[in-house]
Motif scaffolding. Sequence first.
Motif, short mmCIF file in Angstrom:
data_model
loop_
_atom_site.label_atom_id
_atom_site.label_comp_id
_atom_site.label_asym_id
_atom_site.label_seq_id
_atom_site.Cartn_x
_atom_site.Cartn_y
_atom_site.Cartn_z
N SER A 1 0.90 -1.11 0.05
CA SER A 1 -0.20 -0.20 -0.04
C SER A 1 0.63 1.19 0.17
CB SER A 1 -0.43 0.04 1.00
OG SER A 1 -2.00 1.64 1.54
N PRO A 2 0.51 2.39 -0.85
CA PRO A 2 1.11 3.77 -0.84
C PRO A 2 1.11 4.29 0.28
CG PRO A 2 -0.83 3.87 -2.09
CD PRO A 2 -0.53 1.90 -1.89
N TYR A 3 0.17 3.90 1.01
CA TYR A 3 0.05 4.30 2.62
C TYR A 3 0.81 4.05 3.63
CZ TYR A 3 -4.33 5.49 -0.36
OH TYR A 3 -5.05 5.78 -0.93
N ILE A 4 0.98 2.84 3.45
CA ILE A 4 2.35 2.31 4.71
C ILE A 4 3.11 3.56 4.97
CG2 ILE A 4 3.96 0.97 5.54
CD1 ILE A 4 2.48 -1.25 3.78
N GLY A 5 3.45 4.02 6.42
CA GLY A 5 4.32 5.06 7.13
C GLY A 5 4.12 6.33 8.01
N THR A 6 4.67 7.36 8.47
CA THR A 6 4.14 7.38 9.67
C THR A 6 3.63 8.78 9.17
OG1 THR A 6 5.80 6.14 10.89
CG2 THR A 6 5.37 8.34 11.95
N TYR A 7 2.56 9.03 10.26
CA TYR A 7 2.03 10.33 9.56
C TYR A 7 2.50 11.58 10.78
CZ TYR A 7 0.26 8.43 5.00
OH TYR A 7 1.03 7.46 4.16
N ASN A 8 1.68 12.82 10.86
CA ASN A 8 1.61 13.74 11.44
C ASN A 8 0.50 14.47 10.91
OD1 ASN A 8 1.65 16.77 12.76
ND2 ASN A 8 2.62 15.69 14.25
N LEU A 9 -0.75 14.66 12.10
CA LEU A 9 -1.33 14.94 11.72
C LEU A 9 -1.25 16.31 11.98
CD1 LEU A 9 -5.12 13.92 13.18
CD2 LEU A 9 -4.67 16.71 12.53
N VAL A 10 -1.65 17.08 11.02
CA VAL A 10 -1.00 18.49 10.34
C VAL A 10 -2.95 19.57 10.32
CG1 VAL A 10 0.73 18.63 9.41
CG2 VAL A 10 -0.83 18.56 7.95
N LYS A 11 -3.98 19.05 9.95
CA LYS A 11 -4.20 19.72 9.41
C LYS A 11 -6.06 19.22 9.83
CE LYS A 11 -5.88 23.90 6.85
NZ LYS A 11 -6.05 24.24 5.69
N ALA A 12 -7.36 19.85 10.35
CA ALA A 12 -8.39 19.56 10.33
C ALA A 12 -9.17 20.48 10.03
CB ALA A 12 -8.95 18.62 11.72
#
Length: 196
Positions: free
Chosen positions: A31-42
Amino acid sequence: MKTTRFILLAFLSVSLVFLSSCKDDDEPEVSPYIGTYNLVKATLSEPLTLATNEIGDITVPVGTDLTTMIQAALLGSIQCDPASSFIELREDFSLFLSCTTSMTEIDGGTWEEQSSTVIVLSLNSTAVPSSPNGVLLTVTDVTLIGVLLSGETSIAVSEQMLVGVVAAMSQGNATLDTDVTPDAVPITFTIELQMQ
């Protein structure tokens, strides 16, 4: 001589079967979505109307920044500055929450890529202690452009969080009417996660 030819023919036939059945195994798709993310905007993507005790209904408009509130709701269990809090989507479809400053890591649940535009995040009660059964976020219209993953989702926000929203929107001149407000109110918002 006939026997030698027969043995040679049998050997070649068997060799041909083995050689033709060998093929390169395709690598499993990752999956291209595998990774580590920071929630930057909602940001709020549908208007939200809340009843107050003093001035009637207040409508929270589309585009209102909800980043701090959503970070608190989804990442509060990690007890970390939101800029240092991360959501990790792993190849085995586990979901972990982590903090780079304290090196803390929590098994936050699981995730699933239902299609190229739909991701489901199943956050367990360890990740979201205020919800005994956890939280299921279905993120739709997902796009991954460069390092920015974005989409739209809904979550039930507690009455307690909405008290702060009304106070901020009315500049302290109104309070949430808790008699008519449900314990949890669904809100729809767009979310942006930046891959690290």
